[in-house]
Motif scaffolding. Structure first.
Motif, short mmCIF file in Angstrom:
data_model
loop_
_atom_site.label_atom_id
_atom_site.label_comp_id
_atom_site.label_asym_id
_atom_site.label_seq_id
_atom_site.Cartn_x
_atom_site.Cartn_y
_atom_site.Cartn_z
N THR A 1 -47.91 -11.75 -16.46
CA THR A 1 -47.35 -11.26 -15.21
C THR A 1 -45.83 -11.16 -15.22
O THR A 1 -45.22 -10.89 -14.19
CB THR A 1 -47.82 -12.16 -14.04
N GLY A 2 -45.21 -11.40 -16.37
CA GLY A 2 -43.82 -11.01 -16.55
C GLY A 2 -42.76 -12.01 -16.15
O GLY A 2 -41.58 -11.64 -16.09
N GLU A 3 -43.12 -13.27 -15.91
CA GLU A 3 -42.10 -14.23 -15.49
C GLU A 3 -41.04 -14.43 -16.58
O GLU A 3 -39.83 -14.41 -16.31
CB GLU A 3 -42.74 -15.58 -15.12
N ALA A 4 -41.48 -14.66 -17.82
CA ALA A 4 -40.53 -14.84 -18.92
C ALA A 4 -39.76 -13.56 -19.19
O ALA A 4 -38.55 -13.58 -19.47
CB ALA A 4 -41.26 -15.31 -20.18
N THR A 5 -40.43 -12.42 -19.10
CA THR A 5 -39.77 -11.13 -19.31
C THR A 5 -38.60 -10.97 -18.34
O THR A 5 -37.50 -10.54 -18.72
CB THR A 5 -40.78 -9.98 -19.11
N ASN A 6 -38.83 -11.31 -17.08
CA ASN A 6 -37.78 -11.19 -16.08
C ASN A 6 -36.62 -12.15 -16.35
O ASN A 6 -35.45 -11.81 -16.14
CB ASN A 6 -38.35 -11.44 -14.68
N ARG A 7 -36.93 -13.36 -16.82
CA ARG A 7 -35.85 -14.31 -17.13
C ARG A 7 -34.98 -13.80 -18.27
O ARG A 7 -33.76 -13.96 -18.26
CB ARG A 7 -36.44 -15.67 -17.50
N ILE A 8 -35.62 -13.20 -19.27
CA ILE A 8 -34.86 -12.65 -20.40
C ILE A 8 -33.97 -11.51 -19.92
O ILE A 8 -32.80 -11.40 -20.30
CB ILE A 8 -35.81 -12.18 -21.51
N ALA A 9 -34.52 -10.64 -19.05
CA ALA A 9 -33.73 -9.52 -18.52
C ALA A 9 -32.57 -10.03 -17.67
O ALA A 9 -31.45 -9.50 -17.73
CB ALA A 9 -34.62 -8.59 -17.70
N ALA A 10 -32.83 -11.07 -16.86
CA ALA A 10 -31.79 -11.63 -16.00
C ALA A 10 -30.65 -12.24 -16.82
O ALA A 10 -29.52 -12.38 -16.31
CB ALA A 10 -32.38 -12.67 -15.07
N ALA A 11 -30.93 -12.59 -18.08
CA ALA A 11 -29.89 -13.15 -18.96
C ALA A 11 -29.06 -12.05 -19.63
O ALA A 11 -28.23 -12.34 -20.49
CB ALA A 11 -30.54 -14.03 -20.02
N GLY A 12 -29.31 -10.79 -19.27
CA GLY A 12 -28.47 -9.70 -19.76
C GLY A 12 -29.05 -8.90 -20.91
O GLY A 12 -28.32 -8.14 -21.56
N HIS A 13 -30.36 -9.05 -21.15
CA HIS A 13 -30.98 -8.34 -22.27
C HIS A 13 -31.88 -7.21 -21.75
O HIS A 13 -32.31 -7.22 -20.60
CB HIS A 13 -31.80 -9.31 -23.11
N SER A 14 -32.15 -6.25 -22.61
CA SER A 14 -33.09 -5.16 -22.29
C SER A 14 -34.46 -5.54 -22.83
O SER A 14 -34.61 -5.76 -24.03
CB SER A 14 -32.61 -3.85 -22.93
N VAL A 15 -35.46 -5.61 -21.95
CA VAL A 15 -36.75 -6.19 -22.33
C VAL A 15 -37.90 -5.23 -22.00
O VAL A 15 -37.94 -4.66 -20.91
CB VAL A 15 -37.02 -7.53 -21.60
N LEU A 16 -38.81 -5.11 -22.95
CA LEU A 16 -40.05 -4.38 -22.74
C LEU A 16 -41.20 -5.38 -22.82
O LEU A 16 -41.43 -5.99 -23.86
CB LEU A 16 -40.23 -3.29 -23.80
N GLY A 17 -41.91 -5.57 -21.71
CA GLY A 17 -43.06 -6.46 -21.69
C GLY A 17 -44.35 -5.69 -21.93
O GLY A 17 -44.57 -4.63 -21.33
N ILE A 18 -45.18 -6.20 -22.82
CA ILE A 18 -46.40 -5.52 -23.24
C ILE A 18 -47.61 -6.42 -22.96
O ILE A 18 -47.59 -7.61 -23.26
CB ILE A 18 -46.36 -5.18 -24.74
N ASP A 19 -48.67 -5.83 -22.41
CA ASP A 19 -49.92 -6.57 -22.23
C ASP A 19 -51.08 -5.58 -22.21
O ASP A 19 -50.87 -4.38 -22.02
CB ASP A 19 -49.89 -7.38 -20.94
N PHE A 20 -52.31 -6.11 -22.42
CA PHE A 20 -53.49 -5.22 -22.35
C PHE A 20 -54.30 -5.47 -21.10
O PHE A 20 -55.41 -4.94 -20.95
CB PHE A 20 -54.34 -5.32 -23.61
N SER A 21 -53.75 -6.25 -20.16
CA SER A 21 -54.40 -6.47 -18.87
C SER A 21 -53.71 -5.63 -17.81
O SER A 21 -52.54 -5.86 -17.49
CB SER A 21 -54.34 -7.95 -18.49
N HIS A 22 -54.43 -4.67 -17.23
CA HIS A 22 -53.86 -3.87 -16.16
C HIS A 22 -53.56 -4.73 -14.93
O HIS A 22 -52.60 -4.46 -14.20
CB HIS A 22 -54.81 -2.74 -15.78
#
Length: 514
Positions: free
Chosen positions: A345-366
Motif C-alpha cells: 500500500t505504499g507506506e515505505a514508497t512514500n517515505r522514500i519519496a518524502a526524503a527527496g528521491h524519485s520512487v516507482l512502487g510496483i505490486d501485483f495486487s490491484h
C-alpha cells in the motif's frame, strides 16, 4: 440438527448414495457440501468459513437437487450477538466457490453488477472476434446458459475460451500474447495468469476490482482437447466447438460452442444437467504438471494478497519507522532513482519519496495499488507488475534501462514469500538493472514460525544459506547486515537484512567465457 463451530450434525434419513446439501445463512446459499451415506449426518465446516462463525443467523439445509428443506434453526455462535454478515468490504455477498474458496457471488448482490459484467463480456467478444479469434463461453457461464438461460447465481465471472490453431506451447503462448496486445490497445486492464490464461479486470470508482472476465486458451494435440489450467481429454472434437453459435445469456448475445453439450460433458461429466453446487474440478497431478511446465503459473499468492488488501478497505496504513528502511535511506545518494518491488500500500514508497528521491512502487495486487495511488506523495508513482511473470518483469527492466539512470531497488520483506523459480526471476531482474553504484536492499525472515501455513506466504522463510546458494549462479554479490528478532502473530521471526550488488568480477569472467 446440532451445530457448532466444527460441524453440522443432521439426520438425513435413509437416502441412498451421496447427497448434495445447500447450506443457507438467513435464506442465502453460502456453501454446498456433498455428503456420503456413511458420514453419519456430519458436515464439517470448510476452513474458509470458520472465521465468520461469530454471531446469529438462521441456518437452513436443503437438498440441492430439488430444494427440499431438510432442517432449519436459528443459531448463535460465540463471539457476537449481531447477525452474521458474509460479505467483503465492498458489500458483495460471499459464498464458497468451486475452487473451495470464499469469493463474491451474484446471489444476493446488486442486480446491475450482472448486467455490467455481461455488457463488458459482449464488448470483449467483439474486440477479439474482430482480431480473428474464435471465442466461446465455457465453464459456469455455459453451464448456467444451458440450465436456465442465464448466469449461475453462485458464480462470479464470465468464462470465455478461444481455440488456437497451434499445438506447440510456444506458438499457443504467442497467440495468447497477441490477444493480450489486442485487448490492451483497446484499453482493457489485462492480468496474465499463465501463457494460456488471461483475466480482464473492471474497477469501481474506488479502484477495487468489481468484476472480471476470464479468457482461457483451447487447443488440440495428440487427439485430445486441452484447455489449461484444468481440462484435457478426448471428449471434444473440433466440430463440437466451431463454428460458434450466438446464444442469449440473460438478454445479452454471447458466442457458445457449436455443441455445448459436448463441452459440458467433457468438463462436468455426463450428469452436468443435475445441479451440484458442491462440484469441484479435480485435475490429475500429471495434467496439472504438464500445463504448469508448458505455460507457467503467474498467479501464485495473488488471491491471498488481493483479499488481504481488500480487507483494508482503502485505509491508509501507518508509515513505517526506523529499522531497515532508515538504513536504506541512509545508504542512498541524494536524489536517487528507487524501485520499490512489492510496495504493497505504499507506506515505505512514500517515505522514500518524502526524503527527496524519485520512487516507482510496483505490486501485483490491484487492491494494494488502489490504496497506494490514493495516498501517493510528491515523487512517488505506482504501477502494476508481476514478479511471477518473467516476461512482465523483463519489460519493467527494459523501461528502467531506457531511462539511462542508475537505479536502486528495495526488496524488503519480499523474496521469502516467492517460490524458488520466482526468486530466480528477481535475481535475473537485478542482474539486468543494477548498474554502476546501484544496489538492492532487502530483508527476510530466516526462521520458520510456529504459525506456519502453506497458503500464507507471510509465514514462509528464507535462510541465509538458501540466499547464498540461489544467488550463486548470477553475477551478483550478497552482503549480510543487521539481524534482529521481532514478535508477530505467527510467532517470533528472525529478520536478516542484506544488500545485493553487481559483481564486476563475475561479469568479467562471464564475458571471457562468451
Amino acid at each position: 440438527m446440532r451445530i457448532d463451530r466444527r460441524s453440522i450434525h443432521v439426520d438425513l434419513g435413509d437416502h441412498e448414495g451421496p447427497r448434495t446439501i445447500d447450506v443457507l445463512f438467513d435464506g442465502r446459499r453460502v456453501w454446498s457440501a456433498r455428503v456420503a451415506p456413511d458420514a453419519g449426518g456430519r458436515i464439517a465446516w470448510p476452513n474458509a468459513l470458520k472465521p465468520y462463525l461469530r454471531g446469529r443467523t438462521m441456518i437452513t439445509l436443503r437438498d440441492a437437487a430439488d430444494d427440499e428443506v431438510i432442517a432449519s434453526r436459528e443459531v448463535t455462535f460465540p463471539g457476537s450477538t449481531d447477525r452474521i454478515r458474509l460479505a467483503d468490504s465492498m458489500g458483495r455477498p460471499l459464498a464458497m466457490n468451486k475452487w473451495d474458496r470464499l469469493g463474491p457471488v451474484f446471489d444476493g448482490g446488486e442486480a446491475s453488477l450482472r448486467d455490467r459484467l455481461l455488457k463488458h463480456s459482449a464488448e470483449i467478444v467483439r474486440v477479439v472476434q474482430d482480431a480473428g479469434f474464435s471465442v466461446y463461453i465455457v465453464g459456469g457461464s455455459l453451464l448456467g446458459y444451458m440450465r436456465s438461460g442465464g448466469l449461475l447465481p453462485h458464480d462470479d465471472d464470465v468464462d470465455l475460451a478461444f481455440l488456437s490453431e497451434h499445438s506447440d506451447p510456444s506458438d499457443i503462448a504467442l497467440d495468447s500474447y497477441r490477444m493480450e496486445r489486442v485487448l490492451r490497445v483497446a484499453g482493457y486492464t489485462v492480468v496474465r495468469h499463465s501463457l494460456a490464461h488471461l483475466e480482464i479486470d473492471f474497477f469501481d470508482d474506488r479502484g477495487h476490482v468489481e468484476h472480471y472476465v476470464d479468457v482461457f486458451t483451447g487447443y488440440f494435440r495428440d487427439g485430445l482437447y486441452h484447455q489449461p489450467f484444468a481440462l484435457r481429454g478426448p471428449e471434444v472434437v473440433r466440430e463440437d466447438l466451431l463454428p460458434v453459435v450466438d446464444v442469449d445469456v440473460d438478454g445479452v448475445a454471447l458466442p457458445a460452442p457449436a455443441r455445448p453439450e459436448a463441452w459440458l460433458e467433457y468438463a462436468y461429466g455426463p450428469n452436468w444437467r443435475i445441479p451440484d453446487p458442491s462440484f469441484k474440478f479435480e485435475t490429475s497431478q500429471w495434467t496439472r504438471r504438464r500445463f504448469e511446465n508448458s505455460f507457467g503459473v503467474f498467479n501464485r499468492a495473488r488471491v491471498y494478497w488481493e483479499k488481504r488488501y481488500l480487507a483494508l478497505d482503502s485505509i491508509r496504513q501507518a508509515e513505517p519507522a526506523g529499522g531497515g528502511l532508515d538504513r536504506f535511506l541512509d545508504a542512498l545518494p541524494a536524489g536517487a532513482n528507487v524501485l520499490d518491488l512489492g510496495c504493497g500500500t505504499g507506506e515505505a514508497t512514500n517515505r522514500i519519496a518524502a526524503a527527496g528521491h524519485s520512487v516507482l512502487g510496483i505490486d501485483f495486487s490491484h487492491e494494494a495499488l488502489s490504496i497506494a495511488s490514493a495516498n501517493a506523495v510528491a515523487g512517488a508513482r505506482f504501477a502494476y507488475a508481476n514478479l511471477n511473470d518473467r516476461h512482465d518483469l523483463f519489460g519493467l527492466g527494459a523501461q528502467l534501462l531506457a531511462t539511462g539512470e542508475v537505479w536502486h531497488v528495495r526488496i524488503a520483506d519480499l523474496v521469502h514469500g516467492l517460490t524458488q523459480v520466482n526468486r530466480e526471476n528477481v535475481f535475473l531482474f537485478l542482474q539486468l538493472v543494477l548498474r554502476g553504484e546501484g544496489f538492492a536492499s532487502g530483508s527476510v525472515p530466516t526462521n520458520l514460525p510456529k504459525g506456519y501455513q502453506r497458503g500464507n506466504p507471510t509465514s514462509w522463510h528464507y535462510p541465509r544459506d538458501w540466499i547464498e546458494q540461489e544467488i550463486g549462479p548470477f553475477p551478483l554479490r550478497v552482503e549480510f547486515g543487521h539481524e534482529h528478532v521481532i514478535r508477530t502473530d505467527l510467532g517470533n521471526r528472525t529478520i536478516q537484512e542484506f544488500i545485493i550488488v553487481a559483481d564486476a568480477s563475475a561479469r568479467v569472467v562471464e564475458g571471457e567465457q562468451q
